[in-house]
Design an enzyme around this catalytic site. Structure first.
Site, PDB file in Angstrom:
ATOM      1  N   LYS A  86      39.102 -10.555 -18.305  1.00 36.65           N
ATOM      2  CA  LYS A  86      39.785  -9.478 -17.593  1.00 36.65           C
ATOM      3  C   LYS A  86      41.179  -9.942 -17.175  1.00 36.65           C
ATOM      4  O   LYS A  86      41.515 -11.131 -17.265  1.00 36.65           O
ATOM      5  CB  LYS A  86      38.970  -9.049 -16.371  1.00 36.65           C
ATOM      6  CG  LYS A  86      38.744 -10.141 -15.339  1.00 36.65           C
ATOM      7  CD  LYS A  86      37.814  -9.669 -14.237  1.00 36.65           C
ATOM      8  CE  LYS A  86      37.610 -10.773 -13.204  1.00 36.65           C
ATOM      9  NZ  LYS A  86      36.744 -10.340 -12.097  1.00 36.65           N
ATOM     10  N   ARG A  92      30.253  -5.119  -2.805  1.00 36.99           N
ATOM     11  CA  ARG A  92      31.420  -4.693  -3.550  1.00 36.99           C
ATOM     12  C   ARG A  92      30.923  -3.645  -4.542  1.00 36.99           C
ATOM     13  O   ARG A  92      30.561  -2.555  -4.138  1.00 36.99           O
ATOM     14  CB  ARG A  92      32.111  -5.901  -4.216  1.00 36.99           C
ATOM     15  CG  ARG A  92      33.512  -5.603  -4.706  1.00 36.99           C
ATOM     16  CD  ARG A  92      34.245  -6.839  -5.173  1.00 36.99           C
ATOM     17  NE  ARG A  92      33.609  -7.465  -6.329  1.00 36.99           N
ATOM     18  CZ  ARG A  92      34.156  -8.447  -7.038  1.00 36.99           C
ATOM     19  NH1 ARG A  92      35.331  -8.920  -6.695  1.00 36.99           N
ATOM     20  NH2 ARG A  92      33.529  -8.965  -8.064  1.00 36.99           N
ATOM     21  N   TYR A  97      67.423 -19.612   2.329  1.00 38.88           N
ATOM     22  CA  TYR A  97      67.344 -18.456   3.221  1.00 38.88           C
ATOM     23  C   TYR A  97      66.693 -18.831   4.556  1.00 38.88           C
ATOM     24  O   TYR A  97      65.713 -19.585   4.603  1.00 38.88           O
ATOM     25  CB  TYR A  97      66.515 -17.348   2.580  1.00 38.88           C
ATOM     26  CG  TYR A  97      67.249 -16.547   1.534  1.00 38.88           C
ATOM     27  CD1 TYR A  97      68.448 -15.903   1.820  1.00 38.88           C
ATOM     28  CD2 TYR A  97      66.712 -16.405   0.257  1.00 38.88           C
ATOM     29  CE1 TYR A  97      69.105 -15.159   0.865  1.00 38.88           C
ATOM     30  CE2 TYR A  97      67.362 -15.663  -0.718  1.00 38.88           C
ATOM     31  CZ  TYR A  97      68.562 -15.037  -0.399  1.00 38.88           C
ATOM     32  OH  TYR A  97      69.207 -14.298  -1.359  1.00 38.88           O
ATOM     33  N   MET A 152      63.517 -15.380  -5.080  1.00 40.83           N
ATOM     34  CA  MET A 152      63.141 -14.523  -6.208  1.00 40.83           C
ATOM     35  C   MET A 152      63.258 -15.244  -7.551  1.00 40.83           C
ATOM     36  O   MET A 152      62.368 -15.144  -8.400  1.00 40.83           O
ATOM     37  CB  MET A 152      64.002 -13.255  -6.224  1.00 40.83           C
ATOM     38  CG  MET A 152      63.610 -12.289  -7.345  1.00 40.83           C
ATOM     39  SD  MET A 152      64.624 -10.803  -7.382  1.00 40.83           S
ATOM     40  CE  MET A 152      64.113  -9.995  -5.869  1.00 40.83           C
TER      41      MET A 152
END
Length: 388
Positions: free
Chosen positions: A50, A148, A267, A326
């Site tokens: 998957k 689930r 940052y 990023m």
């Protein structure tokens, strides 16, 4: 003996232009599956592919597993199942994530097998199937304690007691705590499933995910479902990882610069330099699936490993400094010889020298998330030995 020669298939970004490379060792993948298949005996081992084979590509992974001997596959979505069938037409493919009426025609045409996990789905499947002379097969998912997907144990017993109901070709459940072998829920789930196997006598059964394969008596169930361990991830939380590394992620050094003692990096100015520091700035970031939570500082939600992730270059591990951004991530290379690395060199982020799960823990997550988060900006190399 016929000699083997390594074959490399490359896809994705041009290596001259990409900021990083992703190497997938298909021989290691096949070896891991064979190891898990041996551990599963006398049960058959399937393969969970998957999320596009955990982010590595169904089109490459499934043929390698088929060649190794795998004949049964599990996917999350019918769309993924069709992609498995495209490269392995004779494979038996189960679809885990529910069934919807509008998908029925696709099942009729594709030979995919839905895993039904609610009374609603069972009723819907029966109603649609009555229109066909040749009834399509289905698997039944029973929830034994995970809360689930899956019908309850009581609903399953009621279903099979009604002789008018069709029989599934597979009875399955999913272990919630199998990576912790001492957890009490394992025994509770296994005992519940044993009762179901009696009620569904003669029907193939499956309980073991990757960690479940390492539990005793697993061969009593006819089908195991290895997933993350196949791709090199840890099957158990408190044991050494016996699996071979399959995936190596590397990022190119864009620039090497020196920051002075007292200056800050990145940052938020979250990292203040305690010494004059040589910094390797690499072309990788969270846009590539290298998680921001692996940052060397300024990530208040991470508690377990406060120092963040590391890279591996020139024979040594080097820490991330400042925040993963990023497109860029910085590493402290001060302790390496000055001429040890240069712009254009690669820093390993995980693979043979940094374990996948160690890199994941440093980001406060699990190997599954790192693998399935990998972006499409890397140059991808698939390695496989082919006989002459």
């Amino acid at each position: 003996m016929t000699a083997k020669k390594p074959q490399t298939t490359t896809i994705g970004a041009d290596p001259r232009l990409a900021g990083g490379r992703l190497t997938i060792d298909l021989d290691a993948l096949a070896a891991n599956w064979l190891f898990l298949a041996e551990k599963s005996k006398p049960a058959e081992a399937s393969a969970v592919v998957k999320s596009d084979a955990y982010g590595l590509g169904i089109v490459h992974v499934v043929p390698a597993l088929w060649q190794a001997g795998c004949r049964t596959f599990f996917v999350a979505l019918a769309e993924e199942g069709l992609r498995v069938k495209a490269v392995a037409p004779d494979a038996r493919v189960f679809v885990l994530n529910g069934f919807f009426a509008e998908a029925f025609e696709a099942y009729c045409q594709s030979d995919l097998i839905p895993v039904l996990g609610s009374v609603y789905e069972l009723d819907l499947w029966k109603r649609l199937n009555t229109r066909r002379k040749d009834k399509l097969p289905f698997a039944l998912h029973v929830d034994t304690g995970m809360n689930r997907l899956g019908i309850t144990v009581e609903e399953a017993l009621t279903f099979t007691a009604d002789l008018r109901n069709p029989k599934p070709v597979l009875l399955m459940t999913h272990l919630a705590t199998a990576d912790d072998q001492a957890h009490a829920l394992n025994r509770k789930q296994i005992e519940s499933f044993q009762k179901l196997r009696v009620a569904f006598a003669g029907i193939e059964s499956s309980i073991a995910n990757s960690p479940g394969i390492f539990h005793t008596r697993i061969g009593e169930y006819e089908l195991s479902r290895p997933g993350v361990a196949m791709y090199g991830g840890e099957p158990l939380s408190a044991a050494a990882n016996p699996m071979r590394p399959v995936v190596t992620l590397e990022a190119r050094i864009v620039q090497i610069r020196t920051g002075l003692k007292g200056e800050t990096v990145g940052y938020g100015a979250t990292a203040t330099l305690k010494r004059d520091t040589r910094i390797a700035v690499c072309s990788v970031g969270y846009a590539d699936g290298y998680l921001r939570s692996a940052s060397g500082s300024g990530v208040p939600l991470r508690r377990a490993i406060p120092n963040g992730g590391v890279g591996f270059v020139a024979g040594s591990k080097v820490p991330i400094i400042g925040r993963v951004t990023m497109d860029l991530t910085s590493f402290d290379i001060t302790d390496l010889p000055v001429d040890a690395v240069s712009p254009g060199d690669y820093v390993e982020l995980f693979g043979h020298n940094i374990a996948l799960d160690d890199a994941a823990r440093a980001a406060g997550t699990i190997g599954y998330e790192l693998l399935t988060s990998l972006g499409n900006r890397y140059h991808r190399r698939y390695l496989k030995s082919e006989s002459d």
